[in-house]
Design an enzyme around this catalytic site. Structure first.
Site, mmCIF file in Angstrom:
data_model
loop_
_atom_site.group_PDB
_atom_site.id
_atom_site.type_symbol
_atom_site.label_atom_id
_atom_site.label_comp_id
_atom_site.label_asym_id
_atom_site.label_seq_id
_atom_site.Cartn_x
_atom_site.Cartn_y
_atom_site.Cartn_z
ATOM 1 N N HIS A 306 -24.718 8.963 47.073
ATOM 2 C CA HIS A 306 -25.412 8.855 48.360
ATOM 3 C C HIS A 306 -26.583 7.908 48.201
ATOM 4 O O HIS A 306 -27.254 7.926 47.163
ATOM 5 C CB HIS A 306 -25.909 10.237 48.820
ATOM 6 C CG HIS A 306 -26.268 10.256 50.259
ATOM 7 N ND1 HIS A 306 -27.498 9.834 50.718
ATOM 8 C CD2 HIS A 306 -25.544 10.599 51.352
ATOM 9 C CE1 HIS A 306 -27.512 9.932 52.027
ATOM 10 N NE2 HIS A 306 -26.350 10.383 52.446
ATOM 11 N N ASP A 363 -19.467 15.079 52.436
ATOM 12 C CA ASP A 363 -18.046 14.841 52.700
ATOM 13 C C ASP A 363 -17.141 15.388 51.606
ATOM 14 O O ASP A 363 -15.936 15.492 51.802
ATOM 15 C CB ASP A 363 -17.787 13.332 52.862
ATOM 16 C CG ASP A 363 -18.442 12.807 54.116
ATOM 17 O OD1 ASP A 363 -18.422 13.529 55.125
ATOM 18 O OD2 ASP A 363 -18.984 11.693 54.088
#
Ligand code: ACO
Length: 429
Positions: A306, A363
């Site tokens: 991320h 996710d």
């Protein structure tokens, strides 16, 4: 702590103001840099560039903190509902009971699509991706509500917000129903926001549809976790498009397109596809992790990494717990979750991922829950979009209210210098 920074260019020292946020974040204000020095800053992919002051969402990527308007994501996921969180983001604070009733009532009023807009779905091929269909239909809303498109008129904006939030689940459900060739169900406004969506998504006109409260709660939590994430790719897109004073529907449609990519919201679909291909090819988790590390192989460990979180993604922690909970309650065992857990264990103790600070993101587990809840893989990213909608709206609104100037980055040109035009017959290959 000092509140100015000094920058020396060509022997001249320039003082730049340091802006400090309410959580102590610091940014160097370079608004007058080019005028003062002739230089711009260069930061492709905006890794170190703040594009706005915002009072919506706070993230501390090092500590794994996420708060909407000051409220920790853990408390909101545990105690709130998606509609309440949507109100919080869009209207700046949690609603009182009366405000909540008024908000829910306004949304119930707008759940149906205009019959001509409903007809638009028939124009798409059956295998059209639901993100493409949803973006097109959201964009088309601006052709049906032309009297309410002025971003500077508060009444018009509120009408558009209520229409958009209310109609979005209907749009997503229809984009799925169209792919199946099944009839579209009209909304049933006796139901709550999520229950209504589930009925339109999975019900048929032939049978009564029963909403499973476990599924309804799980979807609420997933939507809350996705509701805002400050200046991510799709939100920055919404703000940039909105900065031209494009209307809310047009700006949101642009955000849906940005979210679709596999390095952003599309990762939830890619994670499941990755897990399925590992299972189908009979690969071990270790073999796949080795592939993801190999620079000559294009595979990435989808759902890992991320831009902001460098320690852990708090949403992934909540979602992993929710996945265990929901799968347990529904009595679903899934090979895919086993593979995911094994991948995470290997990657989290592997030097490649540790040194690059790559951890599971939201996710990594969301697709597993969506799949267990019966959401088709192609619709995963539209679920993300439904969650992110209040965030896009709140950010778009903040930009408009603050009358932020049109967004327009600069560049450093590295192409050819001035040269004379050569006629086509005289050009060399
Ligand atoms: N698998 C393997 N290697 C990875 C991964 C991954 N998932 N993510 C990053 N890396 C490696 C890169 O190859 C690079 O290695 P290098 O330094 O040796 O060249 C290094 O880690 C840094 O990667 P960047 O792509 O520069 O990091 P960035 O911050 O730009 O990208 C991103 C973040 C896009 C999320 C990236 O980690 C990624 O592609 N992850 C997989 C897709 C994904 O899960 N996206 C969802 C993000 S969350 C969201 O949008 C809701």
């Amino acid at each position: 702590m000092t509140d100015t920074a000094k920058l020396e260019i060509d022997g001249k020292v320039h003082e730049l103001k340091i802006i400090t946020g309410s959580e102590g974040e610091r940014g160097i204000d370079i608004a007058s840099l080019r005028a003062d020095t002739g230089c711009i800053t260069l930061d492709p992919a905006y890794k170190n560039t703040g594009s706005c002051l915002s009072n919506i969402t706070f993230i501390d990527g090092e500590k794994g903190i996420l708060r909407y308007r000051g409220y920790p994501i853990e408390q909101l996921a545990e105690q709130s509902s998606f509609l309440e969180v949507a109100y919080l983001l869009i209207h700046d604070d949690l609603p009182t009971r009366d405000q909540y009733e008024e908000w829910s009532e306004a949304l119930r009023y707008h759940t149906m699509l205009h019959e001509d807009l409903r007809a638009l779905f028939a124009a798409f091929p059956k295998n059209a991706h639901p993100m493409a269909v949803s973006a097109a239909v959201v964009s088309a809303l601006s052709t049906f509500y032309t009297e309410d498109l002025d971003p500077t008129d508060e009444r018009q904006v509120m009408n558009s917000i209520e229409r958009l939030v209310a109609k979005f689940p209907t749009i997503i459900a229809y984009s799925h129903k169209h792919s199946l060739g099944q009839p579209f169900l009209y909304p049933d406004n006796r139901l709550g926001y999520v229950a209504n969506f589930l009925r339109m998504m999975f019900g048929t006109p032939c049978e009564e549809f029963h909403v499973d409260p476990v599924v309804e709660r799980a979807i609420n939590v997933l939507l809350i976790l996705h509701a805002d994430h400050e200046q991510n790719c799709s939100t920055s897109t919404v703000r940039l498009v909105g900065s031209s004073r494009a209307n809310l529907f047009a700006s949101t449609a642009a955000g849906i397109h940005a979210l679709w990519g596999p390095r952003h919201g599309g990762a939830n679909q890619s994670v499941i596809e990755m897990l399925e291909s590992i299972a189908d090819e009979g690969l071990s988790a270790r073999q796949f992790v080795d592939r993801a590390k190999d620079k000559n192989d294009t595979s990435r460990l989808m759902g890992f990494g991320h831009r902001v979180y460098r320690n852990f993604d708090p949403r992934a922690t909540i979602i992993k717990k929710a996945a265990d909970d929901v799968l347990g309650k529904l009595g679903v065992t899934t090979k895919l979750l086993e593979i995911a857990v094994e991948l995470a264990e290997i990657a989290l103790s592997d030097e490649y991922f540790i040194s690059r600070k790559l951890y599971p993101n939201v996710d990594f587990y969301s697709g597993i829950i969506f799949k267990a809840l019966g959401i088709p893989v192609a619709s995963f990213t539209t679920m993300f979009a439904m969650g992110r909608l209040p965030g896009w709206i709140a950010q778009w609104r903040e930009l408009v209210i603050e009358d932020q100037a049109i967004g327009r980055p600069r560049q450093i040109y590295v192409g050819p210098s001035m040269r004379d035009f050569v006629s086509i017959d005289q050009r060399k290959a």
